[in-house]
Design a protein around this motif. Structure first.
Motif, PDB file in Angstrom:
ATOM      1  N   THR A   1      52.181  53.073  56.533  1.00  0.00           N
ATOM      2  CA  THR A   1      51.026  52.243  56.945  1.00  0.00           C
ATOM      3  C   THR A   1      50.623  52.677  58.524  1.00  0.00           C
ATOM      4  OG1 THR A   1      52.061  50.508  55.977  1.00  0.00           O
ATOM      5  CG2 THR A   1      50.530  49.925  57.339  1.00  0.00           C
TER       6      THR A   1
ATOM      7  N   THR B   1      46.198  45.383  55.073  1.00  0.00           N
ATOM      8  CA  THR B   1      47.447  45.614  54.442  1.00  0.00           C
ATOM      9  C   THR B   1      48.495  45.266  55.288  1.00  0.00           C
ATOM     10  OG1 THR B   1      47.876  47.985  55.108  1.00  0.00           O
ATOM     11  CG2 THR B   1      46.797  47.508  52.889  1.00  0.00           C
TER      12      THR B   1
ATOM     13  N   LYS C   1      44.786  50.225  49.933  1.00  0.00           N
ATOM     14  CA  LYS C   1      44.581  50.728  51.060  1.00  0.00           C
ATOM     15  C   LYS C   1      43.269  51.382  51.693  1.00  0.00           C
ATOM     16  CE  LYS C   1      47.166  53.570  54.333  1.00  0.00           C
ATOM     17  NZ  LYS C   1      47.358  55.249  54.178  1.00  0.00           N
TER      18      LYS C   1
ATOM     19  N   GLU D   1      49.236  49.979  48.393  1.00  0.00           N
ATOM     20  CA  GLU D   1      50.492  49.833  49.049  1.00  0.00           C
ATOM     21  C   GLU D   1      51.451  48.833  48.175  1.00  0.00           C
ATOM     22  OE1 GLU D   1      50.276  49.099  53.022  1.00  0.00           O
ATOM     23  OE2 GLU D   1      49.486  51.020  53.548  1.00  0.00           O
TER      24      GLU D   1
ATOM     25  N   ARG E   1      54.428  53.598  48.309  1.00  0.00           N
ATOM     26  CA  ARG E   1      52.922  53.914  48.247  1.00  0.00           C
ATOM     27  C   ARG E   1      52.548  54.038  46.835  1.00  0.00           C
ATOM     28  NH1 ARG E   1      53.600  51.609  51.717  1.00  0.00           N
ATOM     29  NH2 ARG E   1      53.706  52.030  54.087  1.00  0.00           N
TER      30      ARG E   1
ATOM     31  N   ASN F   1      39.413  46.883  50.781  1.00  0.00           N
ATOM     32  CA  ASN F   1      40.863  46.962  51.464  1.00  0.00           C
ATOM     33  C   ASN F   1      41.681  45.817  51.653  1.00  0.00           C
ATOM     34  OD1 ASN F   1      39.789  49.632  51.452  1.00  0.00           O
ATOM     35  ND2 ASN F   1      39.806  49.639  53.762  1.00  0.00           N
TER      36      ASN F   1
END
Length: 1837
Positions: free
Chosen positions: A1017, A1046, A1155, A1167, A1173, A1197
């Motif tokens: 991340t 995220t 993401k 994610e 992922r 997102n």
């Protein structure tokens, strides 16, 4: 000569004869045809007479109309009046008006308010609202030049200078005002406008009140596709509409704008057109009434008359028309009061919806040195033929300078003149030319001739507040803005300039489209000798020119040049001394001399200077000369080979080899390679004359081409990973470019195609940047990520951080760099090897790393390093550092062994090592790729480091940088000699480089800049690693620091920061929600520690990890986790990602968080958990095509989405997910796909979910086949597909709506054909042309089925060149065909494209003038004569006449005398019952073309028309018929007589006139004018069928069908029973009448009666002819079948049916018919029948079959000279010379009677004299002599 007359229907006036009595008909006719010979004198007399007439009647137009003496002369502007209807053609379109070209060189304009009601309403609405309406299209969008429109004159205005302007309207309310709802019938062609767009079609305004016109979608589809102006018709668009159906008495009509239907439309009597509602643009069938010098007079629609002037006759035929000839014509104009109708015969107007030929733009204004006079018309002008064969017209006033200087003698036909094209009249398809000297010599004729910078002379004609208007020529006016009236601003310009003054100006701006011309009178600009600057491209640095200041501010001055080109003079360039306030020094309008410093044409940026002393461009002047020749030729991205011409400090000057070195370009040094070090080395190594292959064109600014050798940039362009313009840029893109400039605040990066962006200091590197110059250098290759774009300022912000720009696989990226570096080094080595230079070549080529050398120590320096020398290293400086001397103590002069580490060719240095571990020989171990080894760094170069493997001592190279952008490292990070590292081998074979290639392994983590994997991340804040004492499960409280999509960062205390992942916020995550946004910055949270993250690698660390206490805590605030236990929450004991991914099963549903959408890789990155992922491939994102088109817009997102696991990716670091479930791709399911390939004429290749591909055939693209089926599909288009089959890995798809949405019930125009059973005989099918072979045209009906079309079924014309078929039937052409036959066993389908089968226009246009299979060509009289000749031969032969007699007597026509005066109407009588029918059919077909309502037909050879003038009767032509009421008749004829008498008789008394009138009524040659007249005539001649037929025609003219029937019945009762032929004529007329105006039932009743009263065979034959001529082929065929049963023994029936079948193209049927005929007829007739069949076959069928018939007959009956004679005649007409000679040779060797042989020899001799040579004539004579000699010798013996 008889005056030009006009036959007006209903209400016209009869003319009186010129003299007291009617002139001799024969004389009148002769004169008519003498028109052409005595043209000049005729014209003079005629025009004088006409002038007199014009003067007389100008006052009263109605009187002129009544008097009916219409001159066939061109239309003039004086003749136009309000309400006149015209056909026009759009010439120009501007925002506020349409300029329309009208007939005869006139032009008018339509204001924007006169388009249509709906359009005017929308305009008013827009004006009222004050804002632009979305659905209001400008005229420019709606209309294009070349479109034909119907207009009505609204006014003819006169301007101050005496010019008239014609104002028009195309509003259907005005144009169609003559129509009302009840007058509408199907088939009418009207003009209409789209007034609104509905769900199922369009409402069309046709201007008829009380009528609603509707156009369904399917009737508009093919028009919309062809016009390509969008997917829909637009409001205000003009359309040609055909009425398909009329309902409720005209209140509702259905229309079609289908192009083929419109093009085929024809106005017929059935549509009930009247003079009050006749419209221009209608195509009619017309018959020539009269040929006059200035044109033709035609009759059309049975009772109307019109004129064609000389400009509108068909140029192919010029004036070669004969009376009674029938042809198509198009109505051009209708005068509202005089009702004069003008027509055109030009081909372009005979198919509605077409457009006239345009003139190529370069011809306008062209001077033609020699143009030939074709014809001269005294009052109008002359027609010329130009040098390219086209026709042009010059008006009278343009033939000479003045009226007085005009010499008519110079314009005789054939004279040559010089002229200039001044205009082009679209409606006449003619250039308008002028012979005036001043026009030919004029510099400017139109705005297009004027170029910016030209100096022009003009006259002042108005002074306005905005400036002064100047007239340059008659048609060109310009404006001098007030600022440009003088070098200084004038307060009172009227004092300096007066109207009419001559002025000399320079053109600043010229816009021909907008007719805008801006001029300047500033003396310094007008007289300037400096180059004119009119485009940014012309602005070359160093150019000096004049401009004028438009604005002076504190930042500098803005200077303007021609064409609105402007540039900035910055403050520091204003003067050599500093200027503090430029606005005080410079004023607006001031003329200044400037030098160009820099120009960017794409951005339209120009940098100027007032300081002219420094002239940098001078040195380059000489070199620039060859460049001047070249235009912009090279596309960016084009690969070229170059030769080096010259080395300069900043790069290389090269010539491009493809252009034989004419084109000069440059390669800047920084563009020689991706590597800075290699650039310098390559520049150093290259010499003049070297060739560099495969260099890419980077920018082409006309004279300056820049090339690049950067492989990264080249591959980016070739793989289309580039943006071509600012509009294509999107945030998140990764682009390859090069550093353009390095500034203290950031780096400017330029990309191919000229887009530039800025990477600010903060986004330059993952490390802290103190000085930007330490990180990047100009020209360096970089990969940049787009962060944001500013549309308004067109700025792009970039990110160069390696963590953002790397793909994630750092090992692969760094190895790619290393590999590329060594590849380029190898190229340099090869270059030097070829050149064979001593020192450098050896240094680079032989002294490879790892080579052992014997060296001599030269010197040992203080720092411990040593210098060496040796024979093998001359010219190089050889050094070994202290480290590399090992423990050896060496002294100068000592010999020693050394190992080469690296040779730096640029500095001529070589680095060697004396260390034992490198020198000692060890056993070679077998190394494997990707194996890890410990290695020691031995030497560090600029781009790579040399290391030695610990185990084997072998040398390997490792890259210093991991990425293009990885350029800076702190001292602590740099590699050091002697340091041990871990390396992963990538290339293990010994290669040209002398070293192995490896990349640095993962043993030591501080060496590289960190490259973040995708499986991490992004923590935008680089969180500091703080040592902490937290452990798993601890509860902490903190404050939310920032919220990212995220994850959320939380400050736990002053120093420690933690992170909460989106999956760790809620227990139940609603799909579509954004969990992180439930938290706000500053909010207090209580969380539990569930793991930790390593600061450097950002990898998740287990709690037991030694570094865990130095990690960033990973937290959770899920209620269930805060309260419960955390043992297996993140399974943190497992560091291995593979095991974590293994927890997920295929098919399992997971909740994940978006993401980002990766635009380059086309997948969605998500994610699932902090350490898991996933990726969702593009096609698995949705089944909705709209989502797939713009996936980046559909997924926000941080959004929570539900996905199905489909597996893990190749690198085993990500889950593969799908948002649409697991795709099965089974048969009969619907899925989505993306077009990957478009194969013309075949179909599409489509990528499907799951990496599969499928194919779509062109037959499955749509339910309606289209002309260009693949036009809508581009690579990358997303489509929904239906899976037809999935067998053996091959997937067949369909995009048909009927498959995708079976419930929609949308109309399926072209049904799927899956197998041969789906095709039925007689069915109409559509498909695409596949190929053309000698055996016919192959036609695709579906993916698997092909049909064949024989050539005789392709078109009704006979084609010899098959290339014609290829032109008109290209592969992939969409056509409609009729199924003629289906053979299921052999899978053969026979098809036909003939118009009578398909109802479509012929594939080959009429204009090609090809011979028809069915001989419906309009043959000339000569042809008829030949046919009669042949007929004569046959009939006489049967009577036993000898050949010589047959040759001698021409056949006479029989003429039927009507009564004492010969009516002049010729009627053929039947001599025998066999052949004349054919002749009649031919005569009929000459008059008619397919699709027209048939004329009534009397008897053989007599075509009777409602218009008596159509018959070639001179008497009838003299006084034309008129259906006027009887009351008017006498005074009218009296008036007519009076006007035509000689002047001295005019003043005689009324009694004499009355006597004359009575005498005239008693005159036997007087034509009947009324029903009473006819009654009188039929009483005097009751047995004359012609009179009765004229009487019927008289009633039919007034459309009184019942009266015509009654006359026919009277005739049948009255005519004497002995006059069989006369009665038969009436019966035939009655049959014709019923066929045309009655029903099938009434026709059959008349037919049955006719059979009873006449010879049945004749009646049958006539009815067959009637059916065939009215194209009722089915009924004709049935009747023939009846005849064959009833008259089996009649030869004529068989022959007539054969002729009919052949004309239909049914050759096979005729062959069968011949067999039947031979069985039915007696044997003695056989030879004759076969011969006649063969003749017919020759004319209409298959010539080869016909030859075979003749040959077989002659082989059986060789002595039948009559058959030989016919065969010869036909072969002379149709065969080749060789074939004809073969027949003659055979004939003269037959043993026949001498008399017959003499005849054949004579024929042979005549033939050779006509077609042969002198030798061939002599040969025939010799053969004849031989024959005579042999005969005489035989006689002697």
């Amino acid at each position: 000569m008889a005056s030009t007359e006009e036959n007006f229907p209903r209400g016209g006036i009869q003319k009186k004869p010129t003299e007291g009595k009617t002139p001799n008909p024969k004389f009148e006719r002769d004169n008519l045809f003498n028109v052409h010979h005595e043209e000049k004198s005729q014209k003079r007399k005629r025009s004088q007479r006409e002038q007199g007439k014009q003067k007389k009647f100008k006052a009263d137009k109605i009187a002129a109309a009544k008097d009916n003496v219409v001159n066939i002369e061109p239309l003039t502007i004086e003749a136009l009046c309000e309400g006149m209807l015209l056909l026009g053609c759009i010439k120009e379109v501007s925002v506020y008006e349409l300029v329309i070209s009208l007939p005869n060189g006139l032009s008018g304009f339509v204001p924007v308010t006169q388009i249509s009601d709906a359009y005017s309403k929308m305009l008013s609405k827009q004006v009222a609202q004050g804002e632009l309406l979305e659905d209001l299209n400008s005229l420019v969008d709606l209309y294009s030049p070349g479109t034909l429109v119907r207009c009505i004159v609204t006014s003819v205005e006169k301007s101050a200078d005496g010019r008239r302007s014609i104002k028009l309207s195309i509003d259907p309310k005005k144009v169609n005002k003559g129509l009302n709802a009840s007058a509408l019938t199907s088939g009418m062609l009207l003009s209409g406008f789209v007034s609104s767009v509905e769900d199922h079609g369009y409402l069309i305004d046709i201007g008829v009140s009380g009528t609603h016109a509707f156009l369904p979608h399917q009737k508009a589809q093919n028009y919309i596709k062809a016009v390509k102006r969008g997917l829909d018709l637009k409001i205000g668009q003009n359309l040609n509409c055909v009425i398909v159906e009329v309902k409720n008495g005209g209140r509702v009509v259905r229309l079609s704008i289908d192009r083929s239907e419109v093009a085929a439309s024809l106005a017929t009597e059935r549509q009930n057109w009247t003079l009050s509602n006749l419209l221009p643009g209608l195509v009619v069938k017309a018959r020539v009434q009269k040929v006059a010098p200035l044109g033709l007079k035609l009759s059309f629609l049975s009772s109307f008359t019109g004129i064609v002037d000389f400009m509108h006759v068909d140029p192919e035929k010029s004036m070669n028309y004969s009376p009674d000839q029938v042809m198509k014509a198009c109505i051009l104009s209708i005068h509202p009061t005089s009702k004069v109708v003008r027509l055109t015969l030009r081909q372009a107007f005979l198919h509605p919806g077409g457009s006239p030929n345009q003139l190529s733009s370069d011809r306008m204004g062209a001077v033609v040195e020699e143009s030939t006079v074709k014809a001269f018309y005294k009052q109008f002008g002359a027609v010329f033929e130009l040098d390219d064969g086209t026709l042009a017209f010059a008006r009278l006033k343009h033939l000479s300078k003045t009226r007085k200087s005009f010499k008519p003698g110079a314009f005789k036909t054939g004279c040559k003149h010089k002229c200039r094209i001044v205009d082009y009249s679209l409606m006449d398809e003619m250039c308008i030319v002028s012979l005036k000297y001043q026009i030919i010599e004029a510099r400017f004729l139109q705005y297009q001739d004027i170029h910016t910078g030209d100096v022009v002379q003009g006259k002042v004609f108005a002074l306005k507040p905005i400036g002064m208007q100047v007239k340059v020529t008659d048609g060109i006016k310009g404006l001098v803005p007030s600022m440009h009236l003088a070098d200084v601003i004038l307060k009172q310009p009227e004092k300096k300039y007066n109207i009419g003054d001559e002025v000399r100006c320079r053109v600043l701006e010229c816009d021909p489209a907008g007719r805008k011309l801006i001029l300047t009178l500033k003396k310094s600009l007008v007289q300037s000798k400096l180059p004119v600057l009119s485009t940014y491209e012309d602005a070359k640095p160093g150019l000096i020119t004049h401009g004028f200041v438009v604005c002076a501010r504190e930042f500098g001055c803005i200077v303007k040049f021609c064409n609105d080109v402007k540039g900035l003079v910055p403050k520091n360039e204003l003067s050599s001394e500093p200027i503090s306030c430029p606005d005080k020094v410079f004023h607006e309008g001031q003329v200044v001399k400037v030098m160009i410093l820099k120009c960017e044409p794409q951005q339209e940026r120009l940098l100027l200077s007032f300081r002219l002393s420094s002239k940098p461009a001078l040195e380059d002047k000489k070199e620039c000369t060859p460049k001047k020749k070249q235009e912009v030729k090279y596309q960016i991205g084009e690969m070229v080979d170059v030769k080096i011409l010259k080395k300069k400090d900043n790069g290389l000057e090269v010539s491009i080899l493809e252009d034989e070195g004419n084109v000069i370009a440059s390669i800047p040094t920084v563009h020689l390679s991706d590597f800075v070090a290699t650039c310098k080395l390559l520049w150093h190594c290259l010499q003049e004359g070297d060739v560099l292959p495969r260099v890419m064109c980077l920018s082409d600014k006309g004279e300056h081409i820049i090339l690049s050798r950067k492989s990264a940039v080249i591959s980016a362009v070739q793989e289309e990973q580039v943006v071509r313009s600012f509009s294509e840029i999107q945030p998140g893109m990764l682009l390859t470019g090069y550093v353009r400039n390095v500034m203290p605040f950031g780096v400017f990066v330029e990309f191919p195609f000229g887009v530039t962006g800025l990477a600010p200091k903060v986004s330059m590197s993952d490390k802290f940047v103190t000085d930007t110059k330490d990180h990047f250098v100009v020209g360096q290759t970089v990969i940049a990520k787009v962060m944001s774009i500013d549309e308004e300022k067109q700025r792009v912000l970039l990110n160069l951080k390696v963590s953002e720009c790397s793909s994630g696989d750092s090992a692969a990226e760094s190895f790619a760099l290393l590999n590329q570096y060594f590849k380029e080094m190898k190229e340099i080595r090869n270059l030097l090897r070829r050149r064979g230079e001593p020192s450098m070549a050896r240094g680079l080529c032989e002294l490879m790393p790892g080579k052992e050398l014997q060296l001599v120590v030269q010197d040992v320096k203080e720092d411990g390093s040593a210098l060496f020398s040796g024979s093998c290293v001359t010219g190089l400086t050889v050094t070994a550092t202290r480290y590399h001397l090992g423990d050896k103590n060496i002294v100068p002069g000592e010999k020693t062994k050394a190992l080469v580490l690296h040779v730096d060719a640029l500095t001529s240095k070589m680095y060697v090592s004396l260390r034992e571990e490198l020198l000692k020989q060890r056993a070679k171990q077998r190394l494997t790729e990707n194996s890890q080894h410990s290695a020691i760094v031995q030497h560090i170069a600029e781009e790579f480091a040399i290391v030695s493997l610990l185990e084997t001592g072998q040398l390997a190279a490792i890259p210093v940088a991991s990425h293009f952008n990885d350029t800076f490292r702190f001292d602590s990070e740099k590699l050091k000699v002697g340091q041990t590292i871990s390396a992963t081998l990538k290339v293990v074979k010994v290669n040209d480089h002398g070293v192995l290639l490896a990349v640095q392994g993962p043993a030591k983590k501080n060496v590289f800049v960190r490259v973040r994997n995708e499986s991490e991340t992004a923590l935008e804040e680089m969180l500091a690693a703080v040592k902490h004492s937290l452990s798993l499960g601890d509860i902490v409280t903190g404050t939310v620091k920032s919220v990212k999509p995220t994850h959320v960062t939380v400050a736990i205390d002053d120093k420690l920061t933690g992170s909460i992942h989106a999956s760790r916020i809620l227990d139940e995550v609603p799909i579509g929600s954004f969990p992180t946004y439930t938290l706000k910055a500053g909010q207090k949270v209580t969380a539990r520690v569930i793991g930790g993250r390593d600061v450097n690698t950002h990898r998740y660390l287990p709690i037991t990890h030694p570094h865990f206490t130095q990690s960033i805590p990973e937290l959770s605030i899920r209620p269930s986790e805060i309260e419960g236990k955390v043992t297996a929450v993140l399974n943190l004991q497992e560091d291995n990602a593979l095991k974590k991914l293994g927890l997920y099963n295929v098919g399992q549903t997971v909740t994940c968080f978006v993401k980002k959408y990766n635009i380059l890789k086309n997948w969605l990155e998500v994610e699932v958990a902090p350490d898991i992922r996933g990726r969702v491939p593009h096609l698995l994102l949705s089944l909705n095509t709209k989502v797939l088109k713009h996936p980046e817009k559909s997924f926000k997102n941080g959004q929570a989405i539900s996905a199905t696991v489909t597996g893990t990716d190749v690198t085993k670091t990500n889950l593969c997910l799908s948002l649409t479930g697991i795709q099965s791709l089974e048969q009969d399911t619907v899925t989505v796909g993306m077009v990957t390939k478009v194969t013309p004429h075949i179909g599409l290749t489509i990528a499907l979910p799951g990496g599969k591909t499928g194919k779509v055939s062109i037959f499955h693209l749509n339910d309606t086949y289209m002309e260009n089926p693949l036009g809508d599909f581009k690579v990358g288009k997303i489509v929904r597909c239906y899976i037809l089959s999935n067998e053996n890995g091959k997937i067949q798809l369909s995009l048909r709506q009927s498959r995708l949405n079976p419930k929609s019930n949308s109309k399926v125009e072209d049904v799927e054909i899956t197998c041969i059973k789906d095709v039925k005989k007689g069915q109409l099918v559509r498909g695409y042309v596949k190929s053309i072979t000698p055996s016919g045209v192959f036609f695709g009906l579906s993916t698997s089925l092909l049909g064949r079309i024989l050539f005789q079924n392709v078109s009704p014309y006979f084609v010899q060149k098959h290339s014609l078929y290829e032109k008109y039937l290209p592969e992939g052409k969409l056509l409609t065909a009729k199924v003629l036959g289906v053979n299921g066993k052999e899978k053969h389908i026979e098809l036909s494209l003939l118009p009578e089968d398909t109802g479509m226009p012929s594939i080959l246009p009429e204009s090609l003038d090809l011979p028809r299979y069915d001989a419906e060509e309009e043959k000339r009289e000569a042809d008829d004569r030949e046919k009669r000749e042949e007929l004569k031969l046959k009939t006489k032969r049967r009577r036993g006449n000898s050949e010589s007699e047959q040759e001698a007597k021409p056949k006479k026509r029989k003429i039927c005398p009507a009564d004492e005066n010969d009516s002049g109407i010729e009627v053929y009588y039947r001599e025998e019952d066999d052949d004349p029918e054919e002749e009649a059919a031919k005569k009929k077909s000459k008059i008619r073309k397919p699709g027209e309502a048939p004329r009534l037909q009397v008897s053989i050879g007599f075509t009777w028309d409602e218009d008596v003038n159509a018959m070639d009767v001179p008497v009838l032509n003299q006084k034309e018929e008129s259906s006027e009421s009887e009351e008017e008749e006498d005074p009218q004829s009296k008036l007519k007589k009076q006007t035509k008498k000689e002047k001295e008789l005019q003043k005689q008394k009324k009694e004499k006139e009355l006597c004359k009138l009575e005498a005239a009524l008693m005159d036997p040659s007087r034509q009947p004018q009324s029903a009473d007249d006819f009654d009188r005539l039929v009483l005097s001649s009751p047995n004359s069928s012609i009179l009765w037929l004229q009487y019927m025609a008289f009633h039919l003219q007034a459309t009184e069908i019942e009266k015509a029937r009654a006359v026919a019945e009277r005739a049948l009762k009255t005519i004497c029973f002995r006059e069989e032929q006369e009665k038969l004529n009436v019966w035939v007329a009655l049959l014709n009448l019923e066929n045309m105006y009655g029903t099938e039932e009434t026709l059959m009743k008349v037919f049955e009666r006719a059979v009873q009263y006449n010879e049945p065979l004749k009646v049958f034959q006539h009815l067959c002819d009637i059916y065939a001529n009215s194209e009722k082929y089915k009924q004709a065929e049935e009747l023939y079948h009846t005849m064959l049963k009833r008259f089996r023994q009649e030869k004529s029936v068989w022959l007539k049916y054969t002729s009919f079948l052949l004309k239909q193209g049914q050759t096979e049927a005729t062959h069968r018919l011949l067999e039947r005929a031979l069985k039915a007829l007696p044997t003695k007739e056989h030879v004759d029948v076969i011969s006649r069949f063969a003749q017919l076959e020759f004319r209409f069928g298959d010539p080869e079959h016909a030859k075979a018939l003749f040959e077989s007959t002659l082989s059986s009956y060789p002595k039948r000279t009559d058959i030989w004679s016919i065969y010869m005649d036909i072969m002379i007409k149709h065969g080749s010379q060789k074939e004809v000679r073969d027949i003659f040779e055979r004939v003269i060797h037959l043993s026949l009677a001498p008399k017959k042989m003499k005849f054949f020899f004579k024929r042979y001799l005549d033939y050779e004299k006509k077609f042969g040579t002198t030798e061939s004539v002599l040969a025939v004579k010799r053969a004849a002599l031989e024959y005579v000699e042999t005969k005489s010798s035989l006689a002697d013996t």
